[in-house]
Design a protein around this motif. Structure first.
Motif: not given
Length: 365
Positions: A320-321, A317, A262-265, A323-325, A291
């Protein structure tokens, strides 16, 4: 109806012939699909069947999951009108995807209707336990049977494992017990829902795959291993371990494991594309959403099965925010190394403000 899927040589035809020999007080009709112009499987089954009692329909030169969907409905309907039988068994070709077949038999092909008076009861996947790891061996070339480079055999095999009610691990006599335990543990990580049977020469009680009442289209789609891992992680607030009724510990004993990245970058498109090209042989399955900085509003779907990789846009998106999952399932994976490599693919603070002229997606290998 029962639909039987599985790769070439897994034992599907042997299973169908066993059902014809021992139908369990049922009158069975069979539809056999083959990619070639000559349906060898249909001829082998017809040799075993009593033509006066059982119907065998040959659907050749195409797949019932795509080009022959209408033909499947036509032949099933004709068979129901001309023959008297209690149960229909459909043997799909080795490269057929089970989800489109199940959809065709439950809601009908696009613009058509499902067969009247018949309902899908069970989906079965037959897996060659001996050949399972070979399919994901980076040193092995893909079999010539894969007709479309956009859908390599390894990905179809994973589709067949992930979408089924009953799974036969066949040819178990060819695999040492410890290796067989590892294969089953990996399969269970991919498919936590299905009942798994270890078989030799596809020998099984017909009641285990006929008239089970197990088919549930939405449950089969929702409860694939990677989807369940994401759902459980989200429910636990991002905690990334998951347990399928105690199966995780059994899997871990054989080096089979899974984790979620998981990352938000966002990813740098070029570096992430290069990483997808450098497949780690320990990774059996990777699936999820990414992302990417070159497509900031786009959800990038990522699907990897063995050496086959696909990545392309699957939506926006929206609210939704981004992010990578990504869920990774494999054997003896070096999680720290994989995470570090993926982190190196993320954009830096300086790169976040730049525009990206080059975008390699969608891509397939």
């Amino acid at each position: 109806m029962t639909v039987i899927s599985g790769p070439l040589g897994a034992g599907k035809t042997t299973l169908v012939n066993r059902l014809l020999s021992d139908p369990g007080e049922r009158r069975i009709a069979v539809v056999v699909n083959d990619m070639g112009e000559i349906n060898v499987d249909a001829e082998l089954i017809a040799d075993e069947a009593d033509s006066g009692e059982k119907g065998v329909v040959d659907l050749s030169n195409g797949c019932i999951c795509c080009r022959l969907q209408d033909d499947l409905i036509t032949e099933v309907t004709r068979l129901a009108e001309e023959r008297s039988f209690d149960y229909l068994v459909v043997e799909a070709s080795g490269i057929s995807e089970p989800i489109p077949i199940a959809r065709t038999l439950t809601v009908g092909p696009e613009g058509g209707d499902p067969p009247d008076g018949l309902h899908l009861d069970t989906t079965v996947s037959v897996v060659d336990a001996y050949g399972f790891w070979k399919a994901f061996d980076p040193e092995e070339s893909l079999p010539d049977a894969a007709p479309d480079p956009e859908r390599p055999l390894t990905e179809v095999l994973v589709d067949q494992i992930e979408f089924c009610d009953v799974l036969l691990l066949n040819k178990c006599d060819m695999v040492p017990d410890d290796a067989l335990d590892a294969v089953e543990a990996a399969v269970r990580e991919l498919q936590p829902r299905a009942t798994i049977h270890r078989t030799t020469y596809s020998e099984i009680d017909p009641g285990e795959i006929l008239g089970t009442g197990r088919f549930d289209f939405e449950a089969a789609r929702r409860q694939q291993g990677w989807k369940q891992a994401l759902a459980e992680s989200d429910a636990e607030g991002g905690h990334d371990s998951h347990d399928h009724d105690g199966e995780t510990s059994a899997a871990a004993a054989h080096g089979v494991e899974s984790f979620i990245y998981r990352r938000d970058t966002p990813f740098h498109p070029g570096r992430f594309d290069d990483w997808l090209d450098d497949w780690d042989g320990a990774i059996v399955r990777a699936k999820g959403f990414a992302w990417v900085a070159s497509r900031p509003e786009t959800v990038l779907g990522v699907s990897q099965a063995g050496p086959a990789v696909q990545a392309g846009p699957i939506g926006e998106w929206g609210d939704d925010e981004p992010s990578t999952r990504l869920v990774f399932i494999g054997q003896e994976m070096d999680e720290d190394a994989i995470v570090a490599e993926l982190d190196d693919c993320l954009v830096t603070d300086d790169e976040q403000v730049q525009s990206f002229d080059s975008d390699p997606f969608p891509r397939e290998r």
